[in-house]
Write a protein that holds these residues in place. Sequence first.
Motif, short mmCIF file in Angstrom:
data_model
loop_
_atom_site.label_atom_id
_atom_site.label_comp_id
_atom_site.label_asym_id
_atom_site.label_seq_id
_atom_site.Cartn_x
_atom_site.Cartn_y
_atom_site.Cartn_z
N VAL A 1 67.38 70.46 10.43
CA VAL A 1 68.37 70.43 11.50
C VAL A 1 68.61 69.00 11.96
CG1 VAL A 1 68.76 71.10 13.91
CG2 VAL A 1 68.01 72.78 12.27
N THR A 2 67.70 68.09 11.65
CA THR A 2 67.91 66.70 12.01
C THR A 2 68.80 66.03 10.98
OG1 THR A 2 65.92 66.06 10.86
CG2 THR A 2 65.72 66.54 13.19
N GLY A 3 70.05 66.46 10.95
CA GLY A 3 70.99 65.87 10.02
C GLY A 3 72.31 66.60 10.10
N ASN A 4 73.31 66.10 9.39
CA ASN A 4 74.60 66.77 9.43
C ASN A 4 74.54 68.09 8.69
OD1 ASN A 4 74.44 65.77 6.79
ND2 ASN A 4 76.65 65.63 6.61
N SER A 5 73.57 68.24 7.79
CA SER A 5 73.48 69.47 7.01
C SER A 5 72.67 70.51 7.79
CB SER A 5 72.83 69.19 5.66
OG SER A 5 71.62 68.50 5.84
N PHE A 6 73.21 70.96 8.89
CA PHE A 6 72.60 72.06 9.60
C PHE A 6 72.59 73.26 8.66
CE2 PHE A 6 72.08 70.20 13.70
CZ PHE A 6 72.98 69.15 13.70
N SER A 7 71.89 74.29 9.02
CA SER A 7 71.59 75.33 8.06
C SER A 7 72.82 76.04 7.51
CB SER A 7 70.63 76.35 8.68
OG SER A 7 71.17 76.88 9.87
N ARG A 8 73.90 76.11 8.29
CA ARG A 8 75.06 76.91 7.85
C ARG A 8 76.36 76.13 7.98
NH1 ARG A 8 71.65 79.71 11.27
NH2 ARG A 8 70.58 81.48 10.33
N PHE B 1 67.30 69.29 -6.10
CA PHE B 1 67.94 68.18 -5.41
C PHE B 1 69.10 68.72 -4.59
CE2 PHE B 1 71.53 65.19 -5.32
CZ PHE B 1 70.96 64.15 -4.60
N GLY B 2 69.19 68.31 -3.33
CA GLY B 2 70.27 68.75 -2.46
C GLY B 2 70.97 67.58 -1.81
N TYR B 3 72.29 67.72 -1.59
CA TYR B 3 73.09 66.64 -0.98
C TYR B 3 74.14 67.27 -0.07
CZ TYR B 3 76.19 62.66 -0.36
OH TYR B 3 76.97 61.67 0.19
N HIS B 4 74.42 66.57 1.05
CA HIS B 4 75.45 67.05 1.97
C HIS B 4 76.18 65.86 2.58
CE1 HIS B 4 76.99 70.61 4.09
NE2 HIS B 4 77.28 69.76 5.06
N ASP B 5 77.51 66.00 2.74
CA ASP B 5 78.35 64.96 3.33
C ASP B 5 79.27 65.63 4.35
OD1 ASP B 5 80.92 63.43 3.62
OD2 ASP B 5 79.86 62.00 2.34
N ARG B 6 79.20 65.14 5.59
CA ARG B 6 80.06 65.69 6.64
C ARG B 6 80.89 64.58 7.27
NH1 ARG B 6 79.05 70.38 10.98
NH2 ARG B 6 81.04 70.24 12.03
N ASN B 7 82.21 64.82 7.36
CA ASN B 7 83.12 63.89 8.01
C ASN B 7 83.02 64.10 9.51
OD1 ASN B 7 85.55 62.77 9.18
ND2 ASN B 7 86.33 62.58 7.09
N ASN B 8 82.63 63.05 10.25
CA ASN B 8 82.44 63.16 11.70
C ASN B 8 83.72 63.01 12.50
OD1 ASN B 8 79.58 63.57 12.31
ND2 ASN B 8 79.25 61.64 11.25
#
Length: 358
Positions: free
Chosen positions: A144-151, A202-209
């Motif tokens: 949860v400490t990141g942009n890749s929250f669980s859902r 390996f997992g990766y996530h990118d979120r536009n703020n």
Amino acid sequence: MQTRRQCLAAALLAAAGAPALAQDAVTVYGVVDMAMVQEAGGSAGKVTKLTSGVGAGSRIGFRGSEDLGGGTSAIFLMESGFQADTGAMGQGGLLFGRQIYVGLQGRLGTVTVGRQYTPHYMTTVMADPFGSGYVGDSKNMLAVTGNSFSRMDNTVKYVSPTTHGVFLELVAAAGETAADRESGRQLGMALDYTSGPLRLRFGYHDRNNDTATLRNTDNARNAIVAAVYDFGILKAHASYGRNRGLNSSVWRNNDNPYGYAETPLASTDSKDALLGLTVPFGQHALMASWIHKDDRGALNQDASQFALGYRYALSKRTELHAAWSRIDNRNGASYTVGSAIESGSGDRATSIGIRHSF
């Protein structure tokens, strides 16, 4: 005679429909998890509470499939979280806040659309001996400490077939902002490999703020590599993560624990490490983990968590569980010990509870 014909017609219709009905399946399932929790180290002092969803979020779900022929099936899943201690709905009051999707599954893979888990989060769960639950939850500091929250909402997900132990996950979610197709959009992926007792992912996530209050800000980018090896007498767990950008690492005890923050609450540049063990013996299992947050920013707000847990299986569907966890915050960091669905109030907690699945 008319009655006899009607009976015959009904029997033929029933016989014709029987194979189709046999190919379809709808399952109702759920979890009810309750525990007594004592939290300490918070500004308000000790808190003792009977709460829901400590080991795993309490839920009720419906999943099913329909055989469309040619090796293709339509699938769906609807999963609603709730608080067993009060009867309230979970995930901020969403009806199907845990998951809800529909899609097609076939020889070329599976495509689903709806509210779904991120590949980055599922990589973190794989590495966590506590399975993202109990008071030793890795979400206290990592997932949860990141942009890749669980859902993710508005998600299109593709999962490839497994070939030689390898499969690929790809996700994309639109921000649905008028006249701005990139604002709030999310992209993610995972590559998963299993060979005998070894599993790597390996997992990766990118979120536009980009939002109304965060216009033209940096994207949040999270990457994690995880490994689990089953030695038989024990399982070894490990992960390493890299987080960059605004909202790439935020404290879990913010005002919106199911979404991302509008202002940065922690580092914009950090590294994560996890080491853990699961030791099963008969109906028992011991769990232990160590997690370290290495803040690479100017404030150097590092933190470390150590957790111990125990499970006892009364049956295949019912278990008793107990856990203890403590976080050592440095230089003003404010990570708290929570559980599967709660953020917690202090830097240490103890729990004892029961979980039943159906």
